[in-house]
Design a protein around this motif. Structure first.
Motif, PDB file in Angstrom:
ATOM      1  N   SER A  95       0.845  -1.189   0.000  1.00 28.00           N
ATOM      2  CA  SER A  95       0.000   0.000   0.000  1.00 28.00           C
ATOM      3  C   SER A  95       0.876   1.234   0.000  1.00 28.00           C
ATOM      4  CB  SER A  95      -0.937   0.015   1.221  1.00 28.00           C
ATOM      5  OG  SER A  95      -0.175   0.038   2.408  1.00 28.00           O
ATOM      6  N   GLY A  96       0.290   2.345  -0.416  1.00 25.24           N
ATOM      7  CA  GLY A  96       1.041   3.598  -0.442  1.00 25.24           C
ATOM      8  C   GLY A  96       0.163   4.750  -0.840  1.00 25.24           C
ATOM      9  N   ILE A  97       0.688   5.951  -0.694  1.00 25.61           N
ATOM     10  CA  ILE A  97      -0.013   7.187  -1.048  1.00 25.61           C
ATOM     11  C   ILE A  97       0.789   7.883  -2.131  1.00 25.61           C
ATOM     12  CG2 ILE A  97      -0.869   9.410  -0.215  1.00 25.61           C
ATOM     13  CD1 ILE A  97      -1.103   8.189   2.550  1.00 25.61           C
ATOM     14  N   PHE A  98       0.104   8.293  -3.212  1.00 21.09           N
ATOM     15  CA  PHE A  98       0.814   8.844  -4.356  1.00 21.09           C
ATOM     16  C   PHE A  98       0.134  10.092  -4.887  1.00 21.09           C
ATOM     17  CE2 PHE A  98       1.759   4.348  -4.195  1.00 21.09           C
ATOM     18  CZ  PHE A  98       3.134   4.350  -4.311  1.00 21.09           C
ATOM     19  N   ASP A  99       0.950  10.946  -5.469  1.00 17.87           N
ATOM     20  CA  ASP A  99       0.466  12.139  -6.153  1.00 17.87           C
ATOM     21  C   ASP A  99      -0.169  11.698  -7.464  1.00 17.87           C
ATOM     22  OD1 ASP A  99       0.200  14.421  -7.770  1.00 17.87           O
ATOM     23  OD2 ASP A  99       1.901  15.401  -6.810  1.00 17.87           O
ATOM     24  N   PRO A 100      -1.452  12.025  -7.715  1.00 19.71           N
ATOM     25  CA  PRO A 100      -2.100  11.547  -8.945  1.00 19.71           C
ATOM     26  C   PRO A 100      -1.486  12.104 -10.213  1.00 19.71           C
ATOM     27  CG  PRO A 100      -3.475  13.159  -7.827  1.00 19.71           C
ATOM     28  CD  PRO A 100      -2.354  12.833  -6.885  1.00 19.71           C
ATOM     29  N   PHE A 101      -0.778  13.246 -10.103  1.00 15.14           N
ATOM     30  CA  PHE A 101      -0.174  13.826 -11.303  1.00 15.14           C
ATOM     31  C   PHE A 101       1.144  13.136 -11.648  1.00 15.14           C
ATOM     32  CE2 PHE A 101      -3.030  17.036  -9.707  1.00 15.14           C
ATOM     33  CZ  PHE A 101      -3.666  17.473 -10.855  1.00 15.14           C
ATOM     34  N   ILE A 102       1.714  12.440 -10.686  1.00 14.79           N
ATOM     35  CA  ILE A 102       2.913  11.640 -10.949  1.00 14.79           C
ATOM     36  C   ILE A 102       2.520  10.225 -11.320  1.00 14.79           C
ATOM     37  CG2 ILE A 102       5.034  10.704  -9.919  1.00 14.79           C
ATOM     38  CD1 ILE A 102       5.154  13.159  -8.160  1.00 14.79           C
ATOM     39  N   GLY A 103       1.466   9.737 -10.687  1.00 21.17           N
ATOM     40  CA  GLY A 103       0.973   8.393 -10.981  1.00 21.17           C
ATOM     41  C   GLY A 103       1.277   7.427  -9.857  1.00 21.17           C
ATOM     42  N   GLY A 104       0.393   6.491  -9.655  1.00 23.45           N
ATOM     43  CA  GLY A 104       0.605   5.474  -8.632  1.00 23.45           C
ATOM     44  C   GLY A 104       1.400   4.318  -9.182  1.00 23.45           C
ATOM     45  N   HIS A 105       2.169   3.689  -8.329  1.00 28.68           N
ATOM     46  CA  HIS A 105       3.008   2.564  -8.752  1.00 28.68           C
ATOM     47  C   HIS A 105       2.796   1.368  -7.841  1.00 28.68           C
ATOM     48  CE1 HIS A 105       5.002   5.100 -11.694  1.00 28.68           C
ATOM     49  NE2 HIS A 105       5.191   6.000 -10.756  1.00 28.68           N
ATOM     50  N   ILE A 106       1.545   1.101  -7.543  1.00 28.01           N
ATOM     51  CA  ILE A 106       1.187  -0.103  -6.808  1.00 28.01           C
ATOM     52  C   ILE A 106      -0.013  -0.723  -7.498  1.00 28.01           C
ATOM     53  CG2 ILE A 106       0.009  -0.878  -4.699  1.00 28.01           C
ATOM     54  CD1 ILE A 106       1.929   0.673  -3.065  1.00 28.01           C
ATOM     55  N   GLY A 107      -0.007  -2.033  -7.642  1.00 29.56           N
ATOM     56  CA  GLY A 107      -1.177  -2.691  -8.210  1.00 29.56           C
ATOM     57  C   GLY A 107      -0.828  -3.731  -9.248  1.00 29.56           C
ATOM     58  N   GLY A 108      -1.842  -4.088 -10.043  1.00 32.97           N
ATOM     59  CA  GLY A 108      -1.661  -5.017 -11.146  1.00 32.97           C
ATOM     60  C   GLY A 108      -1.247  -6.404 -10.725  1.00 32.97           C
ATOM     61  N   ALA A 109      -1.853  -6.946  -9.656  1.00 37.17           N
ATOM     62  CA  ALA A 109      -1.457  -8.261  -9.152  1.00 37.17           C
ATOM     63  C   ALA A 109      -1.969  -9.377 -10.063  1.00 37.17           C
ATOM     64  CB  ALA A 109      -1.989  -8.468  -7.733  1.00 37.17           C
ATOM     65  N   THR A 110      -1.169 -10.441 -10.192  1.00 39.55           N
ATOM     66  CA  THR A 110      -1.571 -11.653 -10.913  1.00 39.55           C
ATOM     67  C   THR A 110      -1.247 -12.859 -10.046  1.00 39.55           C
ATOM     68  OG1 THR A 110      -1.152 -10.660 -13.085  1.00 39.55           O
ATOM     69  CG2 THR A 110      -1.236 -13.050 -12.975  1.00 39.55           C
ATOM     70  N   LEU A 111      -2.237 -13.739  -9.844  1.00 45.05           N
ATOM     71  CA  LEU A 111      -2.069 -14.956  -9.058  1.00 45.05           C
ATOM     72  C   LEU A 111      -1.764 -16.141  -9.956  1.00 45.05           C
ATOM     73  CD1 LEU A 111      -5.110 -14.565  -6.644  1.00 45.05           C
ATOM     74  CD2 LEU A 111      -2.713 -14.561  -5.941  1.00 45.05           C
ATOM     75  N   LYS A 112      -0.937 -17.072  -9.467  1.00 41.56           N
ATOM     76  CA  LYS A 112      -0.614 -18.275 -10.231  1.00 41.56           C
ATOM     77  C   LYS A 112      -0.312 -19.425  -9.268  1.00 41.56           C
ATOM     78  CE  LYS A 112      -0.257 -18.019 -14.056  1.00 41.56           C
ATOM     79  NZ  LYS A 112      -1.172 -18.182 -15.180  1.00 41.56           N
ATOM     80  N   LEU A 113      -0.856 -20.612  -9.589  1.00 45.27           N
ATOM     81  CA  LEU A 113      -0.638 -21.807  -8.778  1.00 45.27           C
ATOM     82  C   LEU A 113       0.397 -22.696  -9.463  1.00 45.27           C
ATOM     83  CD1 LEU A 113      -1.738 -23.338  -6.225  1.00 45.27           C
ATOM     84  CD2 LEU A 113      -3.194 -24.602  -7.820  1.00 45.27           C
ATOM     85  N   SER A 114       1.437 -23.129  -8.720  1.00 44.27           N
ATOM     86  CA  SER A 114       2.461 -24.010  -9.276  1.00 44.27           C
ATOM     87  C   SER A 114       1.983 -25.456  -9.262  1.00 44.27           C
ATOM     88  CB  SER A 114       3.763 -23.883  -8.476  1.00 44.27           C
ATOM     89  OG  SER A 114       3.612 -24.474  -7.197  1.00 44.27           O
ATOM     90  N   SER A 115       2.749 -26.344  -9.908  1.00 51.00           N
ATOM     91  CA  SER A 115       2.352 -27.750  -9.990  1.00 51.00           C
ATOM     92  C   SER A 115       2.395 -28.439  -8.627  1.00 51.00           C
ATOM     93  CB  SER A 115       3.261 -28.490 -10.977  1.00 51.00           C
ATOM     94  OG  SER A 115       4.608 -28.449 -10.532  1.00 51.00           O
ATOM     95  N   ASN A 116       3.182 -27.907  -7.681  1.00 45.76           N
ATOM     96  CA  ASN A 116       3.234 -28.515  -6.353  1.00 45.76           C
ATOM     97  C   ASN A 116       2.226 -27.911  -5.386  1.00 45.76           C
ATOM     98  OD1 ASN A 116       4.284 -26.076  -5.536  1.00 45.76           O
ATOM     99  ND2 ASN A 116       6.330 -26.837  -5.074  1.00 45.76           N
ATOM    100  N   GLY A 117       1.348 -27.048  -5.916  1.00 41.65           N
ATOM    101  CA  GLY A 117       0.269 -26.515  -5.106  1.00 41.65           C
ATOM    102  C   GLY A 117       0.571 -25.221  -4.376  1.00 41.65           C
TER     103      GLY A 117
END
Length: 398
Positions: free
Chosen positions: A125-147
């Motif tokens: 989490s974080g706080i960002f200036d909207p005119f500079i842009g936020g740089h947190i997010g875009g998560a992707t989940l993935k499960l491996s073959s061993n669980g």
């Protein structure tokens, strides 16, 4: 067959939707998560049971914490080893007053427990200036073959965590994958539980870099920033042998969709990135790739910004590459100024690559003689793309 049909009927959402994720376990166990305009733009998760769709739990609403303009988005779904469904998503709201109020951003995780969603906390989490842009997010989940469940996300740079019995732990210790800002990352895990992450790399002119998790640390494979131009919206896929492929929107004003494969220790463009192959994109729409039974499928927006799906036979392309390598002859080798190519016809594009996969030159030509006089001394690979396939030869520049 040869046509598209609805699964469980059309218009399964109650209203207009936003960002969406599709997760398939089996033909009678399909999940979709999306921003739900009919429910305050929260995230609704639906399940298809083989005949119809039904909602799972209540809609996940944003946490405004007393702020304004709360929103959630970019959902990503995955199972864990015990068969519980997880979701990662972005959560934000605006706080403060004045011309530049703070934007509060976080990456949240929840798990479906019975018929309701339960929070697993915030990854970042974080706080960002909207005119500079936020740089947190875009998560992707993935499960491996061993669980084991993994998540890649942006927290100024690119980070990966894995699920343990006590929570989430960072891969590579406190080290990030990228040394500078990195974003729009995707993750894939092969059958040997080798982890690959592709991302937009600020330290390398915002081009694509792919890293692999090896011996408890991250290492770049091929060259860092191997695409010819600035890239975004990276998406990874693995073939049956666990070899990585990556697609991206590449270029500046006239953007193309390009697809690269790891060819030994270097990245090569399997489709030449030509306008005729993919469509010329003047808008920032990403592409997605999936590989099934030796065929790579590419979903994208075409010249008219409409959805298009293309396919590329990987088995055929491998056979063509092997044949062309035997047929190609180049001379003189070593060379100081020129290279002549013989043994093949229908040349369309020639690329000069360093031994670690960095593209030094891309030449669109039908000629079989090119100048390499401007290259520094060293060993290079010449990639010859023809109407019949692709071939490679190494040469020495004196």
């Amino acid at each position: 067959g040869s046509s598209w049909v609805d699964v469980g009927g059309a218009n399964i959402s109650a209203g207009v939707i936003g960002s969406l994720d599709l997760f398939i376990v089996a033909s009678n166990n399909i999940y979709v998560a999306y921003n739900d305009g009919a429910n305050g733009n929260g995230i609704t998760v639906m399940r298809y049971n083989g005949t119809s769709w039904s909602a799972l739990g209540t809609t996940i609403m944003p946490n405004n914490s007393g702020g304004s303009f709360p929103s959630v988005g970019n959902p990503s779904l995955a199972y864990d080893a015990s068969g519980l469904l997880h979701i990662a998503y972005d959560d934000s709201y605006v706080s403060g007053t004045g011309q530049q109020p703070d934007v509060n951003l976080s990456v949240e995780l929840q798990r479906l427990s019975g018929s309701s969603w339960s929070s697993l906390g915030s990854l970042a989490s974080g706080i960002f200036d909207p005119f500079i842009g936020g740089h947190i997010g875009g998560a992707t989940l993935k499960l491996s073959s061993n669980g084991t469940l993994y998540v890649v996300y942006q927290d100024l740079d690119v980070k990966v965590k894995k699920q343990t019995v006590t929570g989430w732990t960072s891969l590579g210790g406190t080290n990030s994958i990228s040394s500078g800002l990195g974003g729009q990352a995707d993750i894939e895990i092969n059958s040997n539980d080798e982890i690959y992450v592709a991302f937009q790399d600020e330290d390398n002119s915002y081009k694509t870099t792919v890293a692999k998790y090896t011996n408890s640390s991250w290492a770049v494979i091929g060259a860092a920033g191997f695409t010819s131009g600035t890239s975004s919206n990276q998406d990874l896929a693995l073939d049956t042998n666990g070899n990585p492929y990556v697609s991206q929107v590449e270029g500046t004003s006239n953007k193309d969709i390009t697809v690269y494969k790891l060819n030994g220790t270097s990245w090569t463009d399997i489709g030449t990135g030509s306008i005729s192959a993919y469509g010329n994109l003047n808008h920032n729409v990403g592409a997605n790739i999936e590989i099934s039974n030796g065929v790579l499928y590419l979903g994208l927006a075409n010249d008219n910004q409409k959805a298009t799906v293309m396919k590329y036979d990987l088995t055929t392309s491998i056979n063509q590459i092997s044949t062309l390598n035997k047929e190609i002859t180049i001379y003189p080798n070593p060379t100081k100024a020129q290279l002549t190519i013989e043994g093949i016809e229908g040349i369309e594009t020639i690329r000069i690559l360093t031994m670690d996969g960095k593209v030094m030159e891309t030449i669109t030509t039908t000629n079989n003689t090119i100048s390499v006089e401007a290259l520094p001394q060293g060993i290079y690979t010449i990639e010859v793309i023809t109407t019949e396939g692709v071939g490679y030869k190494n040469f020495i520049k004196q």
